[in-house]
Design an enzyme around this catalytic site. Structure first.
Site, PDB file in Angstrom:
ATOM      1  CE  LYS A 115      -1.660  -1.509   3.882  1.00 36.46           C
ATOM      2  NZ  LYS A 115      -1.109  -2.868   3.938  1.00 36.46           N
ATOM      3  N   GLY A 145       3.765  -1.253   8.818  1.00 29.69           N
ATOM      4  CA  GLY A 145       5.093  -0.967   8.282  1.00 29.69           C
ATOM      5  C   GLY A 145       4.949  -0.794   6.787  1.00 29.69           C
TER       6      GLY A 145
HETATM    7  P1  GDP Z   1       2.452  -2.224   2.990  1.00 26.62           P
HETATM    8  O1  GDP Z   1       2.457  -2.498   4.456  1.00 26.62           O
HETATM    9  O2  GDP Z   1       1.184  -2.640   2.335  1.00 26.62           O
HETATM   10  O3  GDP Z   1       2.815  -0.801   2.651  1.00 26.62           O
HETATM   11  O4  GDP Z   1       3.582  -3.155   2.366  1.00 26.62           O
HETATM   12  P2  GDP Z   1       5.061  -3.391   2.950  1.00 26.62           P
HETATM   13  O5  GDP Z   1       5.864  -2.171   2.689  1.00 26.62           O
HETATM   14  O6  GDP Z   1       5.015  -3.906   4.346  1.00 26.62           O
HETATM   15  O7  GDP Z   1       5.539  -4.612   2.071  1.00 26.62           O
HETATM   16  C1  GDP Z   1       5.642  -4.532   0.687  1.00 26.62           C
HETATM   17  C2  GDP Z   1       7.122  -4.780   0.284  1.00 26.62           C
HETATM   18  O8  GDP Z   1       7.205  -5.030  -1.085  1.00 26.62           O
HETATM   19  C3  GDP Z   1       8.044  -3.602   0.544  1.00 26.62           C
HETATM   20  O9  GDP Z   1       9.301  -4.083   0.938  1.00 26.62           O
HETATM   21  C4  GDP Z   1       8.140  -2.920  -0.824  1.00 26.62           C
HETATM   22  O10 GDP Z   1       9.347  -2.208  -1.014  1.00 26.62           O
HETATM   23  C5  GDP Z   1       8.088  -4.114  -1.728  1.00 26.62           C
HETATM   24  N1  GDP Z   1       7.483  -3.901  -3.051  1.00 26.62           N
HETATM   25  C6  GDP Z   1       6.476  -3.078  -3.403  1.00 26.62           C
HETATM   26  N2  GDP Z   1       6.092  -3.283  -4.687  1.00 26.62           N
HETATM   27  C7  GDP Z   1       6.904  -4.262  -5.148  1.00 26.62           C
HETATM   28  C8  GDP Z   1       6.991  -4.967  -6.396  1.00 26.62           C
HETATM   29  O11 GDP Z   1       6.230  -4.745  -7.321  1.00 26.62           O
HETATM   30  N3  GDP Z   1       7.943  -5.942  -6.483  1.00 26.62           N
HETATM   31  C9  GDP Z   1       8.780  -6.251  -5.466  1.00 26.62           C
HETATM   32  N4  GDP Z   1       9.690  -7.209  -5.661  1.00 26.62           N
HETATM   33  N5  GDP Z   1       8.712  -5.626  -4.272  1.00 26.62           N
HETATM   34  C10 GDP Z   1       7.787  -4.656  -4.115  1.00 26.62           C
HETATM   35  P1  IMO Z   2       0.623  -3.110   7.239  1.00 30.09           P
HETATM   36  O1  IMO Z   2      -0.048  -1.769   7.359  1.00 30.09           O
HETATM   37  C1  IMO Z   2       0.655  -7.378   8.207  1.00 30.09           C
HETATM   38  C2  IMO Z   2      -1.164  -8.516  12.024  1.00 30.09           C
HETATM   39  C3  IMO Z   2      -0.219  -9.072  13.069  1.00 30.09           C
HETATM   40  C4  IMO Z   2      -1.156 -10.031  13.778  1.00 30.09           C
HETATM   41  C5  IMO Z   2      -2.492  -9.282  13.757  1.00 30.09           C
HETATM   42  C6  IMO Z   2      -2.794  -8.518  15.035  1.00 30.09           C
HETATM   43  O2  IMO Z   2       2.099  -3.029   7.161  1.00 30.09           O
HETATM   44  O3  IMO Z   2       0.004  -3.905   6.141  1.00 30.09           O
HETATM   45  P2  IMO Z   2      -1.848  -6.282  16.082  1.00 30.09           P
HETATM   46  O4  IMO Z   2      -0.464  -5.924  16.563  1.00 30.09           O
HETATM   47  O5  IMO Z   2      -2.370  -5.365  15.028  1.00 30.09           O
HETATM   48  O6  IMO Z   2      -2.832  -6.460  17.201  1.00 30.09           O
HETATM   49  O7  IMO Z   2      -1.678  -7.735  15.425  1.00 30.09           O
HETATM   50  O8  IMO Z   2      -2.410  -8.364  12.679  1.00 30.09           O
HETATM   51  N1  IMO Z   2      -0.776  -7.194  11.483  1.00 30.09           N
HETATM   52  C7  IMO Z   2      -0.234  -7.010  10.276  1.00 30.09           C
HETATM   53  N2  IMO Z   2       0.150  -7.899   9.331  1.00 30.09           N
HETATM   54  N3  IMO Z   2       0.771  -6.055   7.972  1.00 30.09           N
HETATM   55  C8  IMO Z   2       0.372  -5.145   8.885  1.00 30.09           C
HETATM   56  O9  IMO Z   2       0.321  -3.820   8.645  1.00 30.09           O
HETATM   57  C9  IMO Z   2      -0.130  -5.610  10.119  1.00 30.09           C
HETATM   58  N4  IMO Z   2      -0.591  -5.001  11.242  1.00 30.09           N
HETATM   59  C10 IMO Z   2      -0.998  -5.990  12.058  1.00 30.09           C
HETATM   60  O10 IMO Z   2       0.885  -9.718  12.496  1.00 30.09           O
HETATM   61  O11 IMO Z   2      -1.305 -11.201  13.009  1.00 30.09           O
HETATM   62 MG    MG Z   3       3.557  -3.577   5.877  1.00 32.08          MG
END
Ligand code: GDP
Ligand code: IMO
Ligand code: MG
Length: 425
Positions: free
Chosen positions: A16, A40
């Site tokens: 996202k 994160g």
């Molecule tokens: P969010 O929590 O939904 O914002 O997602 P996260 O940042 O936790 O996890 C997504 C991960 O995928 C991050 O490390 C990004 O840098 C990485 N990422 C995003 N888009 C792509 C993609 O198209 N390909 C790859 N290989 N990595 C991506």
């Molecule tokens: P983003 O925004 C993935 C998961 C935790 C656990 C459950 C409850 O990066 O997509 P909590 O600490 O919220 O009470 O934990 O939800 N969880 C996530 N998993 N991405 C996240 O955020 C999460 N935030 C919470 O791992 O299973």
């Molecule tokens: Mg995340």
């Protein structure tokens, strides 16, 4: 001016943050409306990687107002640390507003969560241990809650904190004889210090958002977590404690849902999940490990390895319908590039019955056997592709299958973490 929402349709970490970052330059205001430092979000551009947790991903672009709205739970220390870390990296923090209605996370929330999680043993929810669920629990319970606005009323805050901590100490000592009682005066002094530093940012964000809408400002809502972690609609009890599907936007921001012009549902080209709870397409084999390695699937917040599996169209389609999306962004497609074949779960078999409905009970979901559609892999590096028409035909067929099964158009495809590695239809 557009009002756009970006929500995750799976179990979080759909990328996202990348989509919000990309769309931020078309919007005046970016709003985080739920969750806390359990999230994160990773944003990459120009060879730099930024990891955001409580601050909206819009913070990385100049000239944007970032709002941390009412539905967010705020650990003030984590908030200030994140601001400092960004400033030290040269990010200029522009207008940043924090809702005075947002609830505050205190040390007793982390202490309670540790006890509660431990008491579940092997059936732990697998939370991030950031005090998120316990803070939301106090919010709903009302009697032990403290909001950002309370921090600026010293007499009220001191009295409330003293009362709350006395009760929390009693409860926590009863369940854990080794528990060291918390000291209300020390916490009062600590949190008053944080509140002073945050004072320039704290305001009535709901009033701000209403005025911004009225004056025609464009707005981008940044989802956290994912639709299947939604407290009401997700895989209860293995969920987070807020409405992390599209349903939470109105609740968490005070902006009515009908103000939203376009909701983008972000999905990974496969499935990941962190923490406990069923995940029907999880792969406990070489392919699962391969996806984890290729996608670098380790939690941004806790570093835990993410559970990986094939794309689940039953679960994701449910997430899309609950959220009310207009279109899909399919992310991390490149991660699947080395596989000979790729699979999509198009239905579940539960107790011998085929279904495309997402079960309401975790025990039924745990029994679900995925029924797969198998497609040929593309076996080509696609990280340099910049036009959808230049994707290998197998990769296009895979995207088309997702669109068909989820029944929403795919309007964004991502083939790498960088801003540049994104295609729009
Ligand atoms: P969010 O929590 O939904 O914002 O997602 P996260 O940042 O936790 O996890 C997504 C991960 O995928 C991050 O490390 C990004 O840098 C990485 N990422 C995003 N888009 C792509 C993609 O198209 N390909 C790859 N290989 N990595 C991506
Ligand atoms: P983003 O925004 C993935 C998961 C935790 C656990 C459950 C409850 O990066 O997509 P909590 O600490 O919220 O009470 O934990 O939800 N969880 C996530 N998993 N991405 C996240 O955020 C999460 N935030 C919470 O791992 O299973
Ligand atoms: Mg995340």
């Amino acid at each position: 001016m557009p009002v756009t929402a970006v929500v995750g349709l799976q179990w979080g970490d759909e990328a996202k943050g990348k989509i919000v970052d990309l769309l931020t330059d078309q919007h005046d205001v970016v709003v985080r409306y739920l969750g806390g430092n359990n999230a994160g979000h990773t944003v990459m551009f120009g060879g730099e990687t930024y990891k955001l947790s409580l601050l909206p991903s819009g913070i990385l672009r100049k000239g944007v107002t970032n709002v941390v709205a009412t539905g967010v739970v705020i650990n003030p220390q984590a908030f200030l640390d994140e601001m400092t870390a960004l400033t030290e990296r040269g990010v200029e923090i522009g207008e940043l507003l924090i809702s005075d209605r947002a609830h505050v996370i205190f040390p007793h929330h982390m202490a309670e969560e540790a006890v509660l999680e431990e008491s579940r043993g092997d059936d732990a929810i697998g939370t991030t241990m950031r005090g998120i669920g316990t803070c939301y629990r106090d919010k709903i319970g009302r009697t032990h809650a403290i909001r950002m606005g309370d921090l600026y009323r010293p007499d009220f805050f001191h009295q409330r904190l003293t009362d709350v901590i006395a009760q929390k100490n009693t409860i926590l000592s009863a369940v854990n004889p080794k528990f060291e009682p918390l000291e209300p005066d020390a916490i009062f002094a600590e949190y008053t210090g944080y509140a002073e530093r945050l004072r320039p940012h704290v305001c009535d964000t709901t009033a701000y958002l209403h005025k911004a809408l009225k004056s025609g400002k464009s707005m981008l809502f940044e989802g956290a977590q994912g639709s299947l972690l939604d407290i009401d609609h997700g895989t209860f009890p293995y969920v987070t404690s807020s409405n992390s599907s599209g349903c939470g936007i109105h609740v968490g921001s005070g902006v009515p849902e009908r103000a939203i012009d376009r909701m983008i549902g972000v999905v990974k080209a496969y499935t990941t999940r962190v923490g406990g709870g069923p995940c029907p397409t999880e792969l406990d084999d070489e392919t699962g490990l391969h996806i984890r390695d290729e996608g670098n699937e380790y939690g941004t917040v806790t570093g835990r390895p993410r559970r990986c599996g094939w794309f689940d169209a039953v679960a994701t389609g449910y997430g899309a319908r609950v959220s009310g999306v207009d279109c899909l962004a399919v992310m991390l497609l490149d991660v699947l590039s080395k596989l000979d074949e790729v699979k999509i779960c198009e239905a579940y078999e539960i107790d011998g019955e085929r279904t495309t409905d997402f079960p309401s009970h975790a025990a039924d979901l745990a029994k679900a056997k995925p029924i797969y559609r198998t497609l040929p892999g593309w076996k080509t590096d696609i990280t340099g592709v910049r036009e959808l028409s230049d994707l290998p035909k197998e990769a296009r067929a895979y995207i088309d299958a997702i669109a068909e099964l989820i029944d929403f158009p795919v309007e964004i495809v991502s083939v790498g973490p960088d801003r540049e590695q994104t295609m729009f239809t």
